[in-house]
Design a protein around this motif. Structure first.
Motif, PDB file in Angstrom:
ATOM      1  N   UNK A  33       0.846  -1.201  -0.478  1.00  0.00           N
ATOM      2  CA  UNK A  33       0.503  -0.163   0.524  1.00  0.00           C
ATOM      3  C   UNK A  33       1.065   1.274   0.224  1.00  0.00           C
ATOM      4  N   UNK A  34       2.246   1.615   0.496  1.00  0.00           N
ATOM      5  CA  UNK A  34       3.278   2.322   0.471  1.00  0.00           C
ATOM      6  C   UNK A  34       3.474   2.933  -1.029  1.00  0.00           C
ATOM      7  N   UNK A  35       3.974   1.353  -1.277  1.00  0.00           N
ATOM      8  CA  UNK A  35       4.491   1.687  -2.201  1.00  0.00           C
ATOM      9  C   UNK A  35       3.228   2.275  -3.468  1.00  0.00           C
ATOM     10  N   UNK A  36       2.416   1.878  -3.486  1.00  0.00           N
ATOM     11  CA  UNK A  36       1.527   1.630  -4.740  1.00  0.00           C
ATOM     12  C   UNK A  36       1.170   3.720  -3.905  1.00  0.00           C
ATOM     13  N   UNK A  37       1.547   4.193  -2.472  1.00  0.00           N
ATOM     14  CA  UNK A  37       1.196   5.290  -2.411  1.00  0.00           C
ATOM     15  C   UNK A  37       1.693   6.606  -3.404  1.00  0.00           C
ATOM     16  N   UNK A  38       3.115   6.666  -2.480  1.00  0.00           N
ATOM     17  CA  UNK A  38       4.243   6.695  -3.158  1.00  0.00           C
ATOM     18  C   UNK A  38       5.189   6.576  -4.755  1.00  0.00           C
ATOM     19  N   UNK A  39       4.432   5.315  -5.254  1.00  0.00           N
ATOM     20  CA  UNK A  39       5.168   4.912  -6.545  1.00  0.00           C
ATOM     21  C   UNK A  39       5.226   6.158  -8.138  1.00  0.00           C
ATOM     22  N   UNK A  40       4.594   6.731  -7.855  1.00  0.00           N
ATOM     23  CA  UNK A  40       4.312   8.462  -8.767  1.00  0.00           C
ATOM     24  C   UNK A  40       5.433   9.095  -8.157  1.00  0.00           C
ATOM     25  N   UNK A  41       5.989   9.154  -7.639  1.00  0.00           N
ATOM     26  CA  UNK A  41       7.486   9.777  -6.689  1.00  0.00           C
ATOM     27  C   UNK A  41       8.224   9.530  -6.989  1.00  0.00           C
ATOM     28  N   UNK A  42       8.206   7.827  -7.000  1.00  0.00           N
ATOM     29  CA  UNK A  42       9.246   6.886  -7.315  1.00  0.00           C
ATOM     30  C   UNK A  42       9.605   7.165  -8.824  1.00  0.00           C
ATOM     31  N   UNK A  43       8.770   7.050  -9.637  1.00  0.00           N
ATOM     32  CA  UNK A  43       9.260   6.764 -10.331  1.00  0.00           C
ATOM     33  C   UNK A  43       9.468   8.746 -11.500  1.00  0.00           C
TER      34      UNK A  43
END
Length: 174
Positions: free
Chosen positions: A21-31
């Motif tokens: 859920x955390x990765x889903x939350x921050x995946x755009x920022x990471x990308x």
């Protein structure tokens, strides 16, 4: 306590669902971070996968749940810098070009040349400040250094960029 902090605590304790859920939350920022450094969509996607794996493997090392996003971005920045060193590529953010009002192609070329001449830390600081629009405090947290140091580095990076542009006969004001 924020909902994402509760998720972080669960993830640290081994809850895979919370971590996802955390990765889903921050995946755009990471990308976005990966894309701004690597300048290639495929490499950016690969970076997100690798950083997700590294974060999962080291999730128990998170000391402060409220800094989970900062921790993730730091892993991404380190990964991207390692990739760039391996590839001996230089980064340039079109977003920085646009934010500086460089509309004409010759001005963009001058800015690109000037950015290529900067050291890694200067490019990193400019990326965080102007592409990600992070505040000085957030940059300090991401880079794990005092705010005063970030201000100094940012001033030096802008001064170096300005000098390179003026040295190239550029009339771009930074």
């Amino acid at each position: 306590m924020a909902a994402d902090e509760r998720l972080v605590k669960k993830a640290i304790k081994g809850d895979d669902s919370a971590f996802l859920q955390l990765i889903e939350l921050y995946k755009i920022d990471l990308y976005k971070t990966a894309l701004s450094f690597l300048r290639n969509e495929e490499e950016a996607l690969e970076a997100v996968q690798e950083v997700t794996y590294r974060a999962y493997k080291n999730r128990k090392s998170v000391k402060e749940p409220s800094y989970f996003k900062t921790w993730l971005l730091r892993i991404m920045i380190n990964y991207c810098n390692d990739q760039l060193k391996k590839q001996k590529r230089v980064i340039l953010n079109d977003e920085i070009l646009n934010m500086q009002g460089a509309a004409e192609s010759h001005t963009k070329i001058e800015l690109k040349d000037a950015m290529q001449g900067l050291d890694d830390r200067s490019r990193e600081i400019l990326t965080l400040k102007y592409f990600h629009e992070l505040k000085i405090k957030e940059i300090a947290e991401t880079l794990q250094c005092p705010e005063g140091t970030v201000k100094t580095w940012l001033n030096k990076a802008l001064k170096a960029l300005r000098e390179k542009l003026e040295g190239n006969g550029g009339d771009l004001h930074v």
